[in-house]
Design a protein around this motif. Structure first.
Motif, PDB file in Angstrom:
ATOM      1  N   ASP A 104      -9.143  -0.493  -6.600  1.00 42.48           N
ATOM      2  CA  ASP A 104      -8.767   0.815  -7.134  1.00 42.48           C
ATOM      3  C   ASP A 104      -8.006   1.632  -6.090  1.00 42.48           C
ATOM      4  O   ASP A 104      -7.067   2.367  -6.418  1.00 42.48           O
ATOM      5  N   VAL A 105      -8.435   1.491  -4.842  1.00 42.16           N
ATOM      6  CA  VAL A 105      -7.845   2.235  -3.723  1.00 42.16           C
ATOM      7  C   VAL A 105      -7.572   1.257  -2.591  1.00 42.16           C
ATOM      8  O   VAL A 105      -8.374   0.353  -2.328  1.00 42.16           O
ATOM      9  N   ALA A 106      -6.437   1.412  -1.936  1.00 43.60           N
ATOM     10  CA  ALA A 106      -6.116   0.608  -0.755  1.00 43.60           C
ATOM     11  C   ALA A 106      -5.790   1.541   0.400  1.00 43.60           C
ATOM     12  O   ALA A 106      -5.116   2.555   0.215  1.00 43.60           O
ATOM     13  N   MET A 107      -6.284   1.198   1.577  1.00 45.49           N
ATOM     14  CA  MET A 107      -5.931   1.917   2.794  1.00 45.49           C
ATOM     15  C   MET A 107      -4.778   1.164   3.448  1.00 45.49           C
ATOM     16  O   MET A 107      -4.908  -0.011   3.807  1.00 45.49           O
ATOM     17  N   VAL A 108      -3.636   1.833   3.581  1.00 46.17           N
ATOM     18  CA  VAL A 108      -2.397   1.181   4.017  1.00 46.17           C
ATOM     19  C   VAL A 108      -1.968   1.732   5.371  1.00 46.17           C
ATOM     20  O   VAL A 108      -1.714   2.936   5.496  1.00 46.17           O
ATOM     21  N   PRO A 109      -1.862   0.872   6.399  1.00 46.00           N
ATOM     22  CA  PRO A 109      -1.570   1.375   7.742  1.00 46.00           C
ATOM     23  C   PRO A 109      -0.101   1.410   8.130  1.00 46.00           C
ATOM     24  O   PRO A 109       0.211   1.350   9.310  1.00 46.00           O
ATOM     25  N   GLN A 110       0.813   1.475   7.165  1.00 42.71           N
ATOM     26  CA  GLN A 110       2.235   1.561   7.497  1.00 42.71           C
ATOM     27  C   GLN A 110       2.974   2.405   6.480  1.00 42.71           C
ATOM     28  O   GLN A 110       2.722   2.291   5.270  1.00 42.71           O
ATOM     29  N   VAL A 111       3.867   3.249   6.970  1.00 47.67           N
ATOM     30  CA  VAL A 111       4.728   4.038   6.087  1.00 47.67           C
ATOM     31  C   VAL A 111       5.558   3.110   5.203  1.00 47.67           C
ATOM     32  O   VAL A 111       5.685   3.325   3.988  1.00 47.67           O
ATOM     33  N   GLY A 112       6.106   2.067   5.805  1.00 50.32           N
ATOM     34  CA  GLY A 112       6.975   1.166   5.061  1.00 50.32           C
ATOM     35  C   GLY A 112       6.270   0.461   3.916  1.00 50.32           C
ATOM     36  O   GLY A 112       6.877   0.194   2.874  1.00 50.32           O
ATOM     37  N   VAL A 113       4.984   0.140   4.082  1.00 49.69           N
ATOM     38  CA  VAL A 113       4.265  -0.561   3.025  1.00 49.69           C
ATOM     39  C   VAL A 113       3.932   0.385   1.878  1.00 49.69           C
ATOM     40  O   VAL A 113       3.948  -0.009   0.710  1.00 49.69           O
ATOM     41  N   VAL A 114       3.649   1.651   2.178  1.00 43.64           N
ATOM     42  CA  VAL A 114       3.488   2.636   1.105  1.00 43.64           C
ATOM     43  C   VAL A 114       4.772   2.700   0.275  1.00 43.64           C
ATOM     44  O   VAL A 114       4.742   2.695  -0.965  1.00 43.64           O
ATOM     45  N   GLN A 115       5.901   2.734   0.958  1.00 43.12           N
ATOM     46  CA  GLN A 115       7.192   2.766   0.258  1.00 43.12           C
ATOM     47  C   GLN A 115       7.395   1.500  -0.573  1.00 43.12           C
ATOM     48  O   GLN A 115       7.833   1.552  -1.724  1.00 43.12           O
ATOM     49  N   GLN A 116       7.047   0.369   0.010  1.00 42.26           N
ATOM     50  CA  GLN A 116       7.193  -0.911  -0.674  1.00 42.26           C
ATOM     51  C   GLN A 116       6.343  -0.942  -1.945  1.00 42.26           C
ATOM     52  O   GLN A 116       6.826  -1.334  -3.021  1.00 42.26           O
ATOM     53  N   PHE A 117       5.087  -0.535  -1.846  1.00 44.61           N
ATOM     54  CA  PHE A 117       4.194  -0.543  -2.999  1.00 44.61           C
ATOM     55  C   PHE A 117       4.706   0.381  -4.110  1.00 44.61           C
ATOM     56  O   PHE A 117       4.669   0.039  -5.288  1.00 44.61           O
ATOM     57  N   ALA A 118       5.189   1.554  -3.700  1.00 46.73           N
ATOM     58  CA  ALA A 118       5.696   2.509  -4.693  1.00 46.73           C
ATOM     59  C   ALA A 118       6.932   1.956  -5.395  1.00 46.73           C
ATOM     60  O   ALA A 118       7.074   2.069  -6.621  1.00 46.73           O
ATOM     61  N   GLN A 119       7.835   1.353  -4.633  1.00 48.68           N
ATOM     62  CA  GLN A 119       9.068   0.810  -5.205  1.00 48.68           C
ATOM     63  C   GLN A 119       8.801  -0.372  -6.134  1.00 48.68           C
ATOM     64  O   GLN A 119       9.556  -0.630  -7.067  1.00 48.68           O
ATOM     65  N   LYS A 120       7.700  -1.072  -5.912  1.00 44.69           N
ATOM     66  CA  LYS A 120       7.325  -2.182  -6.789  1.00 44.69           C
ATOM     67  C   LYS A 120       6.584  -1.701  -8.039  1.00 44.69           C
ATOM     68  O   LYS A 120       6.277  -2.505  -8.913  1.00 44.69           O
ATOM     69  N   GLY A 121       6.277  -0.401  -8.089  1.00 44.76           N
ATOM     70  CA  GLY A 121       5.575   0.135  -9.240  1.00 44.76           C
ATOM     71  C   GLY A 121       4.088  -0.119  -9.219  1.00 44.76           C
ATOM     72  O   GLY A 121       3.431  -0.077 -10.269  1.00 44.76           O
ATOM     73  N   TRP A 122       3.537  -0.345  -8.034  1.00 45.82           N
ATOM     74  CA  TRP A 122       2.112  -0.663  -7.920  1.00 45.82           C
ATOM     75  C   TRP A 122       1.227   0.576  -7.831  1.00 45.82           C
ATOM     76  O   TRP A 122       0.007   0.471  -7.985  1.00 45.82           O
ATOM     77  N   LEU A 123       1.811   1.741  -7.561  1.00 45.40           N
ATOM     78  CA  LEU A 123       1.002   2.919  -7.242  1.00 45.40           C
ATOM     79  C   LEU A 123       1.024   3.972  -8.341  1.00 45.40           C
ATOM     80  O   LEU A 123       1.973   4.072  -9.121  1.00 45.40           O
ATOM     81  N   VAL A 124      -0.043   4.776  -8.340  1.00 44.39           N
ATOM     82  CA  VAL A 124      -0.146   5.936  -9.223  1.00 44.39           C
ATOM     83  C   VAL A 124       0.080   7.188  -8.379  1.00 44.39           C
ATOM     84  O   VAL A 124      -0.552   7.346  -7.323  1.00 44.39           O
ATOM     85  N   PRO A 125       0.974   8.090  -8.782  1.00 41.76           N
ATOM     86  CA  PRO A 125       1.126   9.345  -8.029  1.00 41.76           C
ATOM     87  C   PRO A 125      -0.209  10.077  -7.963  1.00 41.76           C
ATOM     88  O   PRO A 125      -1.006  10.037  -8.909  1.00 41.76           O
TER      89      PRO A 125
END
Length: 450
Positions: A104-125
């Motif tokens: 349900d929740v992931a702790m992500v230790p990189q700015v780039g991976v947050v961007q990657q996940f969002a661009q793939k449509g994996w995240l909820v605002p």
């Protein structure tokens, strides 16, 4: 798509494991891979629901984060399940989504991976409440790092202050010097310490990421946040005059064999944990070691040093006419679209945005929060309080680790890219302009594929 290596706090996890080995605490089912107990109090609005959280943290860090999750359970009635993601968060989350078992929740230790996940449509605002809490409790730069496009996805819960130079007070006292305020003073102090018979700096140059951190602090102070941002996004070439000047400045230290324990050749054979041991171990070899606030935890836990007494730090000093830099890393909490319980996951993020949540881990130790509303007295010692205060007081001038914002092939891969080229520069710092040109060639190649 941009992929990056682990950042400051995640590095600390790997570092602690490398040094501690078998000393890491074993966790019970409630710490990792198991569920928290039911609520002891609270209104039970999420009773019967379970929030699954993935994180890179293991050992003591996982145990302390579980304390935060347990407090959330007490408030809401939700159970929590903490699972270890391993170093490669992107691969772990991707495989879980593909297998229909997304956390349900992931702790992500990189700015780039947050961007990657969002661009793939994996995240909820994030919810309006989470966004409001973040706006109120954090400097704007942290919200910016969690925003992709116009949507806010990542809440930075845990951070690192990577602008701390750690030292042995005895070594400086024996040389008759005090902690410096400027980079020029630091070089002068280092010379005096070395002349007294103790090499000034231990440098873990075998681990290329330590050298990127050296460069980032020098560059942020000397060139300023604006150019730092342009360099991080590669909107400015590494051949820019400001980069060459920063390398020249760094070369004043790297190129002076008398200031480094075993010289630059020895530094290139020294990994980061060993560099800490060379200053704070049972047989000290050097007076100072630069790296993030996590050095203090290693000195305390592995070498029985008392923070504030026989293990201290001074802020990375200002270079030239610039301001003292504050470089950071951090772990962002995100809510995954394919998680089975988005509602409860969002409630957890709303909780993590509060100073109350941060206080729990702060009291346990091994943690810094970018939450400016957290009472500094929550930290267990004055040294950690000072590191946290420096981080928070920097406000919007804090900058995230530059190499962690770059494609992994350039900013975070052993034996190539920025790591390797700065290792080469440590070995021979005589031609900063040529080094800048090589870095730019590597950056062009990597960013063109990102």
């Amino acid at each position: 798509m941009r992929r990056t290596r682990r950042s400051g706090t995640a590095k600390a996890t790997r570092i602690s494991a490398a040094v501690a080995g078998s000393m890491a605490l074993a966790l019970g089912a409630t710490a990792c891979g198991g569920e928290s107990p039911g609520p002891a109090s609270g209104d039970g609005e999420l009773s019967g629901q379970t929030v699954t959280v993935s994180a890179v943290w293991t050992g003591v860090e996982a145990k302390n984060f579980q304390k935060v999750l347990d407090a959330f359970s007490e408030e809401t009635g939700a159970k929590t399940q903490l699972v270890a993601s391993g170093d490669n968060v992107s691969t772990f989350v991707g495989s879980k989504i593909e297998g229909g078992q997304a956390p349900d929740v992931a702790m992500v230790p990189q700015v780039g991976v947050v961007q990657q996940f969002a661009q793939k449509g994996w995240l909820v605002p994030l919810s309006s409440k989470a966004e409001m809490e973040t706006t109120r409790n954090f400097a704007g730069v942290w919200k910016n790092y969690g925003t992709v496009g116009t949507k806010f996805y990542g809440l930075y819960f845990k951070a690192a202050n990577k602008s701390t130079v750690w030292y042995s007070p005895d070594a400086l006292d024996q040389a008759g010097v005090k902690p410096p305020k400027t980079y020029a003073e630091m070089l002068k102090t280092a010379g005096t310490v070395s002349d007294s018979g103790t090499p000034a700096f231990a440098v873990g140059g075998e681990d290329g990421w330590t050298l990127t951190d050296w460069f980032e602090n020098v560059y942020l102070s000397q060139a300023g946040p604006g150019k730092y941002d342009k360099l991080a996004s590669h909107d400015m070439p590494w051949t820019d005059k400001s980069v060459v000047e920063a390398l020249e400045t760094l070369g004043e230290l790297f190129g002076d064999k008398d200031l480094l324990y075993n010289g630059s050749a020895g530094a290139l054979r020294t990994d980061f944990p060993t560099s800490v041991e060379q200053v704070f171990g049972p047989e000290p070899k050097a007076a100072m070691v630069y790296e993030g606030d996590f050095v203090g935890g290693i000195a305390k836990d592995q070498f029985d040093r008392t923070l504030g007494e026989d293990a201290k730090f001074f802020p990375f000093p200002a270079v030239g006419k610039g301001d003292a830099p504050v470089v950071s890393g951090g772990d962002a909490a995100v809510v995954l679209k394919d998680g089975k319980n988005q509602k409860a996951g969002m409630k957890l993020l709303e909780y993590l945005a509060t100073p109350e949540a941060a206080a729990i881990w702060a009291e346990a130790g091994g943690f810094l929060s970018p939450n400016k509303e957290l009472d500094l007295e929550s930290y267990s010692d004055e040294t950690t309080q000072a590191a946290a205060k420096e981080l928070v007081d920097a406000g919007d001038t804090v900058r995230f680790d530059l190499s962690d914002q770059a494609p992994a092939s350039f900013g975070g891969t052993k034996g190539t890219g920025l790591w390797k080229l700065l290792q080469d520069f440590l070995g021979d710092s005589s031609d900063p302009k040529a080094t800048a040109a090589k870095i730019e060639a590597a950056a062009k190649k990597a960013y063109s594929k990102s």
